[in-house]
Design a protein around this motif. Structure first.
Motif, PDB file in Angstrom:
ATOM      1  N   ARG A   1       2.436   1.899  -3.385  1.00 58.47           N
ATOM      2  CA  ARG A   1       1.504   2.485  -4.354  1.00 58.47           C
ATOM      3  C   ARG A   1       1.403   3.994  -4.161  1.00 58.47           C
ATOM      4  O   ARG A   1       1.272   4.755  -5.128  1.00 58.47           O
ATOM      5  CB  ARG A   1       0.120   1.847  -4.208  1.00 58.47           C
ATOM      6  CG  ARG A   1       0.012   0.445  -4.789  1.00 58.47           C
ATOM      7  CD  ARG A   1      -1.445   0.042  -4.990  1.00 58.47           C
ATOM      8  NE  ARG A   1      -2.187   0.011  -3.729  1.00 58.47           N
ATOM      9  CZ  ARG A   1      -2.343  -1.067  -2.981  1.00 58.47           C
ATOM     10  NH1 ARG A   1      -1.786  -2.216  -3.360  1.00 58.47           N
ATOM     11  NH2 ARG A   1      -3.041  -1.023  -1.863  1.00 58.47           N
ATOM     12  N   ASP A   2       1.486   4.424  -2.920  1.00 58.37           N
ATOM     13  CA  ASP A   2       1.327   5.849  -2.620  1.00 58.37           C
ATOM     14  C   ASP A   2       2.575   6.665  -2.928  1.00 58.37           C
ATOM     15  O   ASP A   2       2.486   7.868  -3.182  1.00 58.37           O
ATOM     16  CB  ASP A   2       0.949   6.039  -1.150  1.00 58.37           C
ATOM     17  CG  ASP A   2      -0.449   5.517  -0.825  1.00 58.37           C
ATOM     18  OD1 ASP A   2      -1.257   5.370  -1.779  1.00 58.37           O
ATOM     19  OD2 ASP A   2      -0.726   5.250   0.361  1.00 58.37           O
ATOM     20  N   ASP A   3       3.765   6.021  -2.835  1.00 59.32           N
ATOM     21  CA  ASP A   3       4.999   6.797  -3.055  1.00 59.32           C
ATOM     22  C   ASP A   3       5.769   6.355  -4.304  1.00 59.32           C
ATOM     23  O   ASP A   3       6.981   6.561  -4.408  1.00 59.32           O
ATOM     24  CB  ASP A   3       5.904   6.748  -1.810  1.00 59.32           C
ATOM     25  CG  ASP A   3       6.429   5.342  -1.499  1.00 59.32           C
ATOM     26  OD1 ASP A   3       6.320   4.437  -2.361  1.00 59.32           O
ATOM     27  OD2 ASP A   3       6.942   5.145  -0.382  1.00 59.32           O
TER      28      ASP A   3
ATOM     29  N   ARG B   1       0.832  -1.205   0.000  1.00 62.49           N
ATOM     30  CA  ARG B   1       0.000   0.000   0.000  1.00 62.49           C
ATOM     31  C   ARG B   1       0.866   1.255   0.000  1.00 62.49           C
ATOM     32  O   ARG B   1       0.590   2.216  -0.736  1.00 62.49           O
ATOM     33  CB  ARG B   1      -0.935  -0.004   1.221  1.00 62.49           C
ATOM     34  CG  ARG B   1      -2.071  -1.013   1.130  1.00 62.49           C
ATOM     35  CD  ARG B   1      -3.129  -0.715   2.177  1.00 62.49           C
ATOM     36  NE  ARG B   1      -2.606  -0.811   3.530  1.00 62.49           N
ATOM     37  CZ  ARG B   1      -2.579  -1.929   4.244  1.00 62.49           C
ATOM     38  NH1 ARG B   1      -3.049  -3.066   3.720  1.00 62.49           N
ATOM     39  NH2 ARG B   1      -2.103  -1.933   5.474  1.00 62.49           N
ATOM     40  N   ALA B   2       1.902   1.257   0.831  1.00 56.76           N
ATOM     41  CA  ALA B   2       2.784   2.424   0.900  1.00 56.76           C
ATOM     42  C   ALA B   2       3.509   2.632  -0.430  1.00 56.76           C
ATOM     43  O   ALA B   2       3.696   3.767  -0.884  1.00 56.76           O
ATOM     44  CB  ALA B   2       3.776   2.263   2.036  1.00 56.76           C
TER      45      ALA B   2
END
Length: 226
Positions: A122-124, A119-120
């Motif tokens: 995908r965000d960064d 998830r992280a």
């Protein structure tokens, strides 16, 4: 009274990664011991890791207040050491928090670590969990220091992975957690949840990546001293 800080490194590292923090602590008049764990020994498990630390402390003839500090995978060793040394305090720095009798190999799935990393990432745009250690682990460490640290890493044996964490419960030692808000290995959101669920404490936060002992040793030393 001066405090002795027992500094425990993470997987594949060595005690040398704590050198700058140890120097900062000594400026305050404290003592620091940062032994090498037998992490490249295929016969050594978590009990042997703890033995290595306790033997180093006993050889130094430590007296007085003891604080045990652990980074990353050192979280599986430090509670054993804190209990055996009757430490006054245990400080976990971006560390794994084991559950009673939990093998390290089960920790990843039990905590939901891999989902949190995806998830992280995908965000960064793929910075979190990046295969390049200079991106994932050392992104905020001065390049010459990062290169020396990477050159000093050792092969981490898989020997401890399948063996249960030796303690049936968390030791009766005051425990603090230092969360690194820019950590690209252990995402901050994940760490906050893990710490709440497994320790029931509110972490102290430091604006740094996964290796604060290299990127911000002075601030980390001050935080350790409380």
């Amino acid at each position: 009274m001066a405090t002795t800080y027992v500094l425990i490194h993470g997987a594949g590292e060595s005690g040398s990664c704590w050198r700058a923090v140890a120097a900062e602590l000594k400026r305050y008049g404290d003592t620091a011991i940062a032994p090498d764990l037998p992490c490249d020994d295929d016969l050594a498990g978590l009990r042997e890791y703890a033995d290595a630390v306790v033997d180093a402390v006993e050889s130094a003839r430590v007296r007085g207040r003891v604080v045990v500090v652990a980074h990353s995978f050192g979280g599986f060793t430090a509670p054993q050491v804190a209990e055996r040394l009757e430490a006054e305090e245990l400080v976990l720095v971006s560390a794994m928090v084991p559950a009673p009798m939990e093998p390290p190999g089960d920790w990843w799935e039990n905590t939901g670590f891999e989902d949190a990393v995806r998830r992280a990432a995908r965000d960064d745009d793929g910075l979190t969990g990046n295969e390049d250690p200079f991106v994932c682990f050392y992104h905020d460490v001065p390049r010459p220091i990062a290169e020396r640290a990477l050159a000093a890493t050792r092969q981490q044996s898989g020997a401890p992975v399948g063996r249960p964490w030796p303690l049936p419960r968390w030791p009766a030692v005051r425990t603090r957690y230092v969360l690194c808000t820019g950590d690209r290995f252990m995402p901050a959101e994940f760490a906050r949840r893990m710490v709440a669920e497994r320790l029931g404490v509110v972490p102290e936060e430091l604006e740094t990546g996964h290796m604060p002992m290299l990127s911000r040793p002075g601030e980390l030393a001050a935080l350790l001293r409380g």
